[in-house]
Design a protein around this motif. Structure first.
Motif, PDB file in Angstrom:
ATOM      1  N   ILE A   1       1.076  -1.288  -0.030  1.00  0.00           N
ATOM      2  CA  ILE A   1       0.167   0.026  -0.114  1.00  0.00           C
ATOM      3  C   ILE A   1       0.855   1.172  -0.222  1.00  0.00           C
ATOM      4  CG2 ILE A   1      -1.966   1.101   1.097  1.00  0.00           C
ATOM      5  CD1 ILE A   1      -2.481  -1.483   0.235  1.00  0.00           C
ATOM      6  N   PRO A   2       0.899   1.982  -1.272  1.00  0.00           N
ATOM      7  CA  PRO A   2       1.700   3.249  -1.192  1.00  0.00           C
ATOM      8  C   PRO A   2       1.253   4.309  -0.351  1.00  0.00           C
ATOM      9  CG  PRO A   2       0.470   2.946  -3.180  1.00  0.00           C
ATOM     10  CD  PRO A   2       0.361   1.704  -2.313  1.00  0.00           C
ATOM     11  N   PRO A   3       2.206   4.764   0.374  1.00  0.00           N
ATOM     12  CA  PRO A   3       1.653   6.356   1.060  1.00  0.00           C
ATOM     13  C   PRO A   3       1.253   7.462   0.045  1.00  0.00           C
ATOM     14  CG  PRO A   3       3.929   6.434   0.845  1.00  0.00           C
ATOM     15  CD  PRO A   3       3.455   4.993   0.168  1.00  0.00           C
ATOM     16  N   PRO A   4       0.287   8.331   0.637  1.00  0.00           N
ATOM     17  CA  PRO A   4      -0.113   9.369  -0.152  1.00  0.00           C
ATOM     18  C   PRO A   4       1.011  10.202  -0.645  1.00  0.00           C
ATOM     19  CG  PRO A   4      -1.137   9.494   2.116  1.00  0.00           C
ATOM     20  CD  PRO A   4      -0.134   8.410   2.016  1.00  0.00           C
ATOM     21  N   ALA A   5       1.012  10.878  -1.967  1.00  0.00           N
ATOM     22  CA  ALA A   5       2.039  11.854  -2.255  1.00  0.00           C
ATOM     23  C   ALA A   5       2.346  12.896  -1.354  1.00  0.00           C
ATOM     24  CB  ALA A   5       1.454  12.360  -3.516  1.00  0.00           C
ATOM     25  N   THR A   6       3.389  13.299  -1.248  1.00  0.00           N
ATOM     26  CA  THR A   6       3.906  14.386  -0.366  1.00  0.00           C
ATOM     27  C   THR A   6       3.115  15.687  -0.766  1.00  0.00           C
ATOM     28  OG1 THR A   6       5.531  15.831   0.392  1.00  0.00           O
ATOM     29  CG2 THR A   6       5.812  15.140  -1.803  1.00  0.00           C
ATOM     30  N   LYS A   7       2.718  16.473   0.256  1.00  0.00           N
ATOM     31  CA  LYS A   7       1.921  17.794  -0.088  1.00  0.00           C
ATOM     32  C   LYS A   7       3.001  18.741   0.305  1.00  0.00           C
ATOM     33  CE  LYS A   7      -2.733  16.441   0.583  1.00  0.00           C
ATOM     34  NZ  LYS A   7      -2.362  14.864   0.460  1.00  0.00           N
ATOM     35  N   GLU A   8       4.213  18.483   0.513  1.00  0.00           N
ATOM     36  CA  GLU A   8       5.317  19.618   0.906  1.00  0.00           C
ATOM     37  C   GLU A   8       5.574  20.532  -0.299  1.00  0.00           C
ATOM     38  OE1 GLU A   8       7.447  19.449   3.954  1.00  0.00           O
ATOM     39  OE2 GLU A   8       5.644  18.225   4.870  1.00  0.00           O
ATOM     40  N   ASP A   9       6.014  21.863   0.093  1.00  0.00           N
ATOM     41  CA  ASP A   9       6.347  22.769  -0.914  1.00  0.00           C
ATOM     42  C   ASP A   9       7.957  22.649  -1.129  1.00  0.00           C
ATOM     43  OD1 ASP A   9       6.495  24.727  -2.637  1.00  0.00           O
ATOM     44  OD2 ASP A   9       6.500  26.458  -1.070  1.00  0.00           O
ATOM     45  N   LEU A  10       8.095  21.502  -2.143  1.00  0.00           N
ATOM     46  CA  LEU A  10       9.747  21.223  -2.189  1.00  0.00           C
ATOM     47  C   LEU A  10       9.988  22.127  -3.746  1.00  0.00           C
ATOM     48  CD1 LEU A  10       9.344  17.313  -1.700  1.00  0.00           C
ATOM     49  CD2 LEU A  10      10.193  19.154  -0.058  1.00  0.00           C
ATOM     50  N   GLU A  11      11.331  22.008  -3.802  1.00  0.00           N
ATOM     51  CA  GLU A  11      11.781  22.549  -5.057  1.00  0.00           C
ATOM     52  C   GLU A  11      11.910  21.212  -6.039  1.00  0.00           C
ATOM     53  OE1 GLU A  11      15.019  25.685  -7.069  1.00  0.00           O
ATOM     54  OE2 GLU A  11      15.365  24.833  -5.009  1.00  0.00           O
ATOM     55  N   PHE A  12      11.148  21.102  -7.108  1.00  0.00           N
ATOM     56  CA  PHE A  12      11.215  19.858  -7.831  1.00  0.00           C
ATOM     57  C   PHE A  12      11.968  20.391  -9.234  1.00  0.00           C
ATOM     58  CE2 PHE A  12       7.674  18.831  -5.489  1.00  0.00           C
ATOM     59  CZ  PHE A  12       7.877  17.640  -5.020  1.00  0.00           C
ATOM     60  N   ALA A  13      12.794  19.349  -9.484  1.00  0.00           N
ATOM     61  CA  ALA A  13      13.243  19.577 -10.804  1.00  0.00           C
ATOM     62  C   ALA A  13      12.627  19.450 -12.136  1.00  0.00           C
ATOM     63  CB  ALA A  13      14.603  18.449 -11.047  1.00  0.00           C
ATOM     64  N   ASP A  14      12.813  20.435 -13.092  1.00  0.00           N
ATOM     65  CA  ASP A  14      11.646  20.560 -14.337  1.00  0.00           C
ATOM     66  C   ASP A  14      12.211  19.761 -15.231  1.00  0.00           C
ATOM     67  OD1 ASP A  14       9.708  21.212 -16.030  1.00  0.00           O
ATOM     68  OD2 ASP A  14      11.080  23.107 -16.694  1.00  0.00           O
ATOM     69  N   LEU A  15      11.742  18.307 -15.308  1.00  0.00           N
ATOM     70  CA  LEU A  15      12.110  17.307 -16.013  1.00  0.00           C
ATOM     71  C   LEU A  15      11.256  17.143 -17.270  1.00  0.00           C
ATOM     72  CD1 LEU A  15      13.258  14.475 -13.610  1.00  0.00           C
ATOM     73  CD2 LEU A  15      14.555  16.467 -14.490  1.00  0.00           C
ATOM     74  N   ALA A  16      11.775  16.575 -18.420  1.00  0.00           N
ATOM     75  CA  ALA A  16      11.085  16.608 -19.465  1.00  0.00           C
ATOM     76  C   ALA A  16      10.216  15.130 -19.457  1.00  0.00           C
ATOM     77  CB  ALA A  16      11.851  16.670 -20.949  1.00  0.00           C
ATOM     78  N   ILE A  17       9.039  14.970 -20.163  1.00  0.00           N
ATOM     79  CA  ILE A  17       8.199  13.641 -19.820  1.00  0.00           C
ATOM     80  C   ILE A  17       8.256  13.173 -21.669  1.00  0.00           C
ATOM     81  CG2 ILE A  17       5.878  12.655 -19.740  1.00  0.00           C
ATOM     82  CD1 ILE A  17       5.327  15.009 -17.744  1.00  0.00           C
ATOM     83  N   ILE A  18       9.028  12.191 -21.782  1.00  0.00           N
ATOM     84  CA  ILE A  18       8.954  11.439 -22.842  1.00  0.00           C
ATOM     85  C   ILE A  18       7.934  10.272 -23.221  1.00  0.00           C
ATOM     86  CG2 ILE A  18      10.663  10.116 -24.387  1.00  0.00           C
ATOM     87  CD1 ILE A  18      11.698  12.961 -23.669  1.00  0.00           C
ATOM     88  N   ASP A  19       7.206  10.566 -24.396  1.00  0.00           N
ATOM     89  CA  ASP A  19       6.025   9.512 -24.549  1.00  0.00           C
ATOM     90  C   ASP A  19       6.595   8.293 -25.343  1.00  0.00           C
ATOM     91  OD1 ASP A  19       3.832   8.208 -25.234  1.00  0.00           O
ATOM     92  OD2 ASP A  19       2.529   9.884 -25.839  1.00  0.00           O
ATOM     93  N   MET A  20       6.866   7.209 -24.786  1.00  0.00           N
ATOM     94  CA  MET A  20       7.389   6.037 -25.537  1.00  0.00           C
ATOM     95  C   MET A  20       6.495   5.557 -26.215  1.00  0.00           C
ATOM     96  SD  MET A  20      10.410   5.815 -24.312  1.00  0.00           S
ATOM     97  CE  MET A  20      11.116   4.175 -24.591  1.00  0.00           C
ATOM     98  N   SER A  21       5.384   5.820 -26.418  1.00  0.00           N
ATOM     99  CA  SER A  21       4.418   5.252 -27.470  1.00  0.00           C
ATOM    100  C   SER A  21       4.951   5.610 -28.929  1.00  0.00           C
ATOM    101  CB  SER A  21       3.066   5.334 -27.150  1.00  0.00           C
ATOM    102  OG  SER A  21       2.900   6.855 -27.452  1.00  0.00           O
ATOM    103  N   GLY A  22       5.614   6.495 -28.997  1.00  0.00           N
ATOM    104  CA  GLY A  22       6.271   7.002 -30.323  1.00  0.00           C
ATOM    105  C   GLY A  22       7.168   6.471 -30.703  1.00  0.00           C
ATOM    106  N   ALA A  23       8.104   5.705 -29.879  1.00  0.00           N
ATOM    107  CA  ALA A  23       9.271   5.172 -30.120  1.00  0.00           C
ATOM    108  C   ALA A  23       9.373   3.942 -31.064  1.00  0.00           C
ATOM    109  CB  ALA A  23      10.048   4.689 -28.694  1.00  0.00           C
ATOM    110  N   HIS A  24       8.192   3.366 -31.305  1.00  0.00           N
ATOM    111  CA  HIS A  24       7.928   1.993 -31.933  1.00  0.00           C
ATOM    112  C   HIS A  24       7.789   2.151 -33.504  1.00  0.00           C
ATOM    113  CE1 HIS A  24       7.664   0.333 -28.053  1.00  0.00           C
ATOM    114  NE2 HIS A  24       6.732   1.008 -27.930  1.00  0.00           N
ATOM    115  N   THR A  25       7.879   3.405 -33.960  1.00  0.00           N
ATOM    116  CA  THR A  25       7.935   3.584 -35.428  1.00  0.00           C
ATOM    117  C   THR A  25       9.040   4.581 -35.850  1.00  0.00           C
ATOM    118  OG1 THR A  25       6.568   5.866 -35.495  1.00  0.00           O
ATOM    119  CG2 THR A  25       5.368   3.582 -35.531  1.00  0.00           C
ATOM    120  N   PRO A  26       9.607   4.509 -37.138  1.00  0.00           N
ATOM    121  CA  PRO A  26      10.705   5.481 -37.551  1.00  0.00           C
ATOM    122  C   PRO A  26      10.218   6.826 -37.525  1.00  0.00           C
ATOM    123  CG  PRO A  26      10.305   3.386 -39.165  1.00  0.00           C
ATOM    124  CD  PRO A  26       9.340   3.244 -38.277  1.00  0.00           C
ATOM    125  N   GLU A  27       9.191   7.270 -37.795  1.00  0.00           N
ATOM    126  CA  GLU A  27       8.635   8.559 -37.562  1.00  0.00           C
ATOM    127  C   GLU A  27       8.804   8.976 -36.153  1.00  0.00           C
ATOM    128  OE1 GLU A  27       7.653   6.460 -41.317  1.00  0.00           O
ATOM    129  OE2 GLU A  27       6.954   6.120 -39.412  1.00  0.00           O
TER     130      GLU A  27
END
Length: 366
Positions: free
Chosen positions: A13-39
């Motif tokens: 059972i995972p705990p609730p997500a933190t609600k703390e005001d933290l300085e998060f890194a601004d990381l890119a989100i890569i959608d891997m569904s596109g990685a299966h075609t050359p285009e």
């Protein structure tokens, strides 16, 4: 006909997500569904390239596992730490300093977290080679080996290999250049690893300034971390500050390690990261994680890909002469046998300690 009923497993059972005001890194989100075609790969590789060259980390989504499949893996990940009896755990404890790889159990208080103040880690982990039958496992884990095997193969073929193809494209190399160095059936120590961080005493927190694992780089090529509900992972951002990595349900956190740095002549640098005490509203929970740590085949020499037109244009940063470049197995053993065990020397830079592996300086960050 094989049974469709999965073996019973206690539910994590995972705990609730933190609600703390933290300085998060601004990381890119890569959608891997596109990685299966050359285009799709042509569209994705600049995104991954820019993310890894900026932060060294990126999220990956739509990777092929459902939330339910991911949750099941976390259920299984907790089995070594909650079901296996202590005497059997002792039987399957890895002799890490002798063999130079993580397989079986690593108990708590094995790594030095703070040498000056004699603080040791409170982390248990269980490592499983990508060939899950290569080594024996505790009785409680054996019923889950088919699912762990499927998990390893999914990570390898549906996540690692597409990422390696994107990296090859970013170097203007044939797509299979790095895939051919990371064979699932090859001899090597790519592995599934389950890790559990346990709470520490107030005295330990004060002595280590709340650091659970000091800043380091990973040994291998690419690390695939299945996003953990309990916070603690931080990256050293481009501005020189430590920033938190935010949990995203059923996302992956991808980063590059030493061996990718060797292959790309520093174009993709190994990512500096650490683990600290979880946020205040999550400190009563143990921190469970599931990882896929990847490396090339043992007999691959860690030479820069000099045929890359990109590296020819930007230049290659070598950590050693080409004739001295270590084999994958040599670098793995050197880093694994000494990590957290040797006394580090203070480096020339502030808050950096150093050791020398195969004639190459390895830095650790406080």
């Amino acid at each position: 006909m094989p049974s469709l009923t999965l073996p019973e497993c206690p539910c994590y059972i995972p705990p609730p997500a933190t609600k703390e005001d933290l300085e998060f890194a601004d990381l890119a989100i890569i959608d891997m569904s596109g990685a299966h075609t050359p285009e799709g790969r042509q569209e994705l590789y600049p995104q991954l390239r820019d993310a890894l060259r900026t932060h060294g980390f990126a999220y990956a989504i739509n990777h092929g596992y459902t939330q339910a499949q991911r949750d099941r893996i976390f259920d299984i990940a907790d089995v070594p730490f909650t079901v296996v009896p202590p005497d059997e755990m002792e039987t399957y404890t890895a002799n890490i300093e002798k063999v130079g790889y993580y397989a079986g159990f690593k108990g708590r208080q094995f790594w030095k977290v703070d040498t000056e103040n004699s603080v040791l880690d409170q982390i248990e982990h269980y490592g499983i080679n990508k060939n899950v039958t290569r080594r024996p496992h505790p009785q409680a884990l054996r019923p889950f080996l088919p699912e762990i095997d499927a998990f390893a193969r999914h990570n390898h073929f549906n996540i690692l290999h597409p990422i390696l193809r994107l990296i090859a494209l970013s170097l203007e190399l044939p797509e299979e250049t790095l895939v051919e160095r990371h064979n699932f059936d090859g001899t090597g120590e790519t592995s599934v690893r389950f890790m559990k961080y346990f709470r520490r005493s107030r005295e330990e927190e004060e002595k280590s300034k709340n650091v659970w694992l000091k800043g380091h780089t990973d040994v291998g090529s690419v690390t695939i971390l299945w996003s953990q509900p309990v916070g603690g992972l931080q990256i050293l951002a481009p501005d020189g500050r430590w920033k938190w990595v935010r949990h995203i349900d059923n996302a992956l956190v991808i980063n590059t390690g030493d061996m990718m740095g060797f292959f790309t002549g520093g174009y993709y640098k190994p990512t500096i990261h650490r683990v600290v005490q979880p946020p205040g509203d999550q400190r009563e929970y143990e921190r469970l994680g599931a990882f896929y740590f990847t490396m090339p085949d043992d007999d691959v020499r860690l030479l820069p890909l000099v045929e890359s037109p990109v590296l020819q244009r930007v230049g290659i940063e070598r950590r050693c002469l080409d004739e001295d470049a270590p084999l994958c197995a040599t670098w793995r053993k050197g880093r694994t046998t000494t990590y957290g065990r040797t006394d580090l020397k203070k480096g020339k830079e502030h808050n950096i300690e150093e050791e020398v592996i195969e004639g190459i300086v390895v830095k650790h960050y406080n």
